[in-house]
Enzyme design. Structure first.
Site, PDB file in Angstrom:
ATOM      1  N   ARG A 309      99.976  70.337 -59.096  1.00 13.29           N
ATOM      2  CA  ARG A 309      98.814  70.717 -58.456  1.00 13.29           C
ATOM      3  C   ARG A 309      98.103  69.373 -57.856  1.00 13.29           C
ATOM      4  O   ARG A 309      97.481  69.747 -56.681  1.00 13.29           O
ATOM      5  CB  ARG A 309      97.700  70.694 -59.913  1.00 13.29           C
ATOM      6  CG  ARG A 309      96.439  71.214 -59.533  1.00 13.29           C
ATOM      7  CD  ARG A 309      95.265  71.504 -60.568  1.00 13.29           C
ATOM      8  NE  ARG A 309      95.627  73.097 -61.327  1.00 13.29           N
ATOM      9  CZ  ARG A 309      95.175  74.043 -60.987  1.00 13.29           C
ATOM     10  NH1 ARG A 309      94.028  73.649 -60.120  1.00 13.29           N
ATOM     11  NH2 ARG A 309      95.518  75.248 -61.306  1.00 13.29           N
ATOM     12  N   GLU A 720      86.116  72.146 -63.974  1.00 17.05           N
ATOM     13  CA  GLU A 720      86.996  71.078 -63.583  1.00 17.05           C
ATOM     14  C   GLU A 720      86.606  70.810 -62.017  1.00 17.05           C
ATOM     15  O   GLU A 720      86.362  69.473 -61.741  1.00 17.05           O
ATOM     16  CB  GLU A 720      88.559  71.572 -63.338  1.00 17.05           C
ATOM     17  CG  GLU A 720      89.265  71.460 -64.764  1.00 17.05           C
ATOM     18  CD  GLU A 720      90.779  71.880 -64.721  1.00 17.05           C
ATOM     19  OE1 GLU A 720      91.661  71.025 -65.042  1.00 17.05           O
ATOM     20  OE2 GLU A 720      90.956  73.138 -64.210  1.00 17.05           O
TER      21      GLU A 720
END
Length: 777
Positions: A309, A720
């Site tokens: 990621r 997030e």
């Protein structure tokens, strides 16, 4: 939805103290206290150990080593490279070696002191640079590439090279790692765990105990915070408690003391970046080459997914025509680093944001203008380095609105004015964006299940696979269920998450809790409604005469009615006993899998995200150049949540994520000594943000009029993405430091920008002003 500002479903319980956490649960007088004995060395061979004296101590019921495990001595969630209890060697301070069950905590502590261990101490690897030098890759390197990197550099007007370190971060959940295990009949064990991933906890407990999953029931009512730290590492505490429970045949609870929790558990992955960036005279990037190095710790845990990621977010909000991203994960002698809010995304973006800031300073341009010129386009220049199209790009809509609402240009001029008149206080301002992909990058994890039960009184109990850690997931699920059934919110309850109700679930992570579980609940309710419309139509036709068709039956305002004959209606609650009398099931399971997501790791190419969330923040700070103290003056945030399901919860998530991000980029620094001991493992030495660190003027708004297609209630994930908006404060601090030298010198900078980093950077600027050769950070 009319109920979009309802309070958190546990809010009143939190305030009154009625909310039950695992440590609040009363068991019986057979409950034993579990304790973990861990390594005092970062790297050593275990030459011998003697548990006899500890086992003989009155009040001690079990002292277990790796030799006493009934099943596998492994608790690695993906790759089995992390032992439950150390066997033959220890590889970090905090690695579990033995576990004790005793009548009380003091007896367990006395037993620990009686354990004799012989060690041969070995040299540890404690930094990424040392691991690189020794070639300690924990897994093979990864690569994502697009375009022709060499051609891009050849066509650049200018090239900058640099490095950046980003630090670890402690999760600092209010409730430390905790688990209560209750023995059942035969092999049965009930595990009450503070875990984000009940199904994984179930699987690992079963493996270590050497029993089948059907014997292990894991339940989670709520967690007192998690932030990723309980996605995999809650498994450890659950496994240790379950082992002691099975060994003694008695209930066992392990709750880690705060200092022990910080020593034992992994952190946000620290990174070391090496980058080279080419650009033209207008600030547009022609080539970007970045190598990301991270410290995995002693085992893989989720490192490769975090690294992946980070690599996928090296672009952040920008289209770079030629880009190469290489990712390396290195083994070090610290506890296995793990998931943390943003899951590598913040680290991946940090080097890029710093590089763009350097471009702006090199060209004497406004840093936001450089960012804007590199934004992904709406119709073209909208393909990521891994081949996914950036659809429904909200960057330009957000930019237009936040430039006005924050008064950025006027305030930037005001900052310059202030700095020209102030010798010892300097101000800085920065405006930064975020583009964050929503979905698990391991595509198979994008699935969820639900079980919805309607009772004969018309009340509804919802079970789903997501876990509540304070983020408001259960509240949103309650709203979704009430909306889909057309009934009052008070008639819906969301139950504790339990593996015996909804099996084989994914972790509540990747900001996808509502996306996945909300859709699964909706699917279950659609099944129930398809049965109930038949019952309602038949009931109307029998009691009022023919005329009602199932496809005309609607649910709203606690009523079930015929849209074509509005006078034909019945209370929702009154139809349920009729359905039961007609032998119609009022229980249904639901399932959802995210469509169209995939990623080929070997090729570094695919469509890993269902969509992207966007946001921007403008922050202004003031730095005391004599002490390094930073005052957060003002932050404006505009964030994209699609159509909000619950505005107050979304605003709370944005504010909380931003402040947690602010801690990561400023005050939160994990420090280890040369022997691998964590030096700041308590609240008096580890500095999380407090009320004084919140911007004095804090303005947070949700982007309006931007629905998200193909998601539950057209909403977007929110947990997030706002974390990374704290880059605006980090780079505003850099801007203030730069002002000391009238922006003529590039400040040396790292993350976090602690007082120490700020003062060293200021001293370097002053040295350059004096014409000295100074060593950079």
């Amino acid at each position: 939805m009319s109920t979009q500002n309802i309070p958190h479903e546990s809010g009143a319980f939190h305030v009154t103290g009625e909310a039950r956490y695992i440590d609040d649960l009363l068991v019986n007088d057979r409950l034993l206290h579990g304790r973990v004995v861990y390594s005092p060395h970062a790297h050593a061979r275990i030459l011998s150990f003697d548990l006899a004296a500890a086992r003989a101590l009155p009040g001690v019921h079990a002292v277990l080593s790796y030799q006493d495990l009934p099943g596998e001595n492994q608790m690695g969630p993906i790759i089995h490279d992390e032992p439950v209890l150390a066997a033959g060697k220890v590889e970090c301070v905090g690695q579990a070696m033995f576990i004790i069950a005793a009548d009380d905590e003091m007896t367990a502590i006395r037993a620990e002191k009686l354990i004799q261990v012989g060690y041969e101490v070995l040299e540890p690897i404690l930094s990424i640079e040392d691991a690189i030098q020794k070639g300690e890759l924990i897994q093979p390197a990864r690569k994502i590439e697009r375009g022709d990197i060499e051609k891009g550099f050849a066509g650049a007007d200018h090239i900058l090279e640099g490095t950046l370190h980003t630090g670890a971060q402690e999760h600092w959940y209010l409730e430390t790692q905790v688990c209560l295990c209750l023995p059942g009949e035969g092999n049965e064990v009930k595990v009450l765990s503070s875990t984000q991933h009940p199904s994984e906890t179930q699987a690992l407990v079963a493996e270590v105990l050497g029993i089948s999953k059907m014997e292990v029931e894991v339940e989670v009512r709520r967690m007192g915070g998690a932030f990723g730290g309980k996605e995999t590492q809650a498994n450890h505490t659950a496994i240790w408690a379950a082992l002691l429970c099975k060994a003694t045949g008695r209930p066992v609870k392990i709750r880690l003391f705060r200092d022990d929790d910080q020593k034992i558990t992994g952190k946000r992955h620290p990174f070391f970046f090496e980058y080279k960036i080419g650009f033209d005279q207008t600030g547009r990037v022609t080539a970007y080459d970045v190598t990301q190095h991270t410290s995995a710790g002693i085992a893989t845990d989720l490192t490769m997914a975090v690294l992946e990621r980070a690599m996928m977010h090296a672009d952040n909000s920008y289209f770079f025509p030629n880009i190469r991203i290489i990712g390396n994960a290195w083994k070090t002698n610290v506890p296995s680093n793990t998931a943390f809010r943003g899951f590598g995304g913040p680290q991946g973006m940090s080097a890029t944001e710093n590089a763009l800031d350097r471009i702006a300073r090199f060209l004497k341009m406004d840093p936001f203008e450089v960012r804007r010129r590199n934004f992904y386009g709406a119709e073209d220049q909208n393909i990521t380095p891994y081949g996914q199209e950036v659809q429904n790009n909200r960057l330009y809509l957000i930019e237009e609105q936040i430039l006005k609402s924050s008064d950025y240009l006027k305030r930037k001029a005001g900052v310059a004015d202030f700095n020209a008149k102030s010798e010892f206080y300097k101000r800085g301002i920065a405006l930064t964006p975020v583009k964050f992909g929503i979905s698990f990058t391991s595509s198979f994890l994008n699935q969820a299940g639900a079980l919805v039960n309607i009772y004969k009184d018309g009340t509804v109990l919802v079970n789903h696979g997501g876990t509540e850690m304070g983020q408001g997931l259960h509240t949103k699920i309650q709203q979704i269920a009430a909306h889909e059934l057309g009934i009052s919110l008070g008639k819906v309850k969301v139950n504790a998450t339990n593996t015996s109700k909804v099996p084989n679930t994914s972790a509540t992570a990747a900001s996808a809790g509502t996306d996945l579980n909300g859709m699964a609940v909706k699917n279950a309710i659609e099944k129930l409604k398809s049965r109930l419309v038949e019952v309602a139509a038949a009931h109307f036709n029998e009691t009022l005469g023919p005329g009602s068709q199932p496809d005309q039956i609607r649910f709203a305002q606690d009523q079930i009615f015929d849209e074509s004959h509005p006078e034909r209606k019945i209370e929702f609650a009154k139809l349920m006993p009729i359905a039961n009398f007609r032998q119609v099931s009022l229980s249904a399971t639901g399932f959802y899998k995210t469509p169209g997501v995939y990623f080929d790791r070997a090729k570094g190419h695919g469509n890993p995200y269902h969509y992207f969330a966007f946001g921007m923040a403008c922050s202004e700070v003031e730095v005391d150049t004599l002490t390094g103290y930073v005052k957060m003056l003002r932050t404006d945030i505009l964030h994209d949540v699609g159509e909000t399901i619950n505005a107050n919860i979304d605003l709370g998530q944005i504010e909380g994520a931003f402040i947690q991000g602010l801690g990561w980029v400023t005050t939160e620094e994990c420090k280890w000594d040369a022997k691998g001991n964590l030096l700041n493992h308590s609240p008096d030495t580890y500095k999380i943000p407090n009320v004084q660190d919140i911007p004095r003027d804090f303005r947070v708004k949700l982007l309006e009029g931007a629905p998200n297609p193909n998601t539950i209630r057209r909403s977007k994930a929110v947990g997030e993405p706002p974390f990374m908006l704290a880059f605006s404060n980090w780079l505003a601090i850099k801007d203030a430091i730069s002002a000391v030298g009238n922006h003529a010198f590039e400040p040396a900078f790292q993350l976090p920008a602690t007082n120490e980093v700020i003062l060293l950077s200021l001293e370097e600027i002053r040295g350059k002003m004096r014409g000295e050769k100074v060593k950079s950070l």
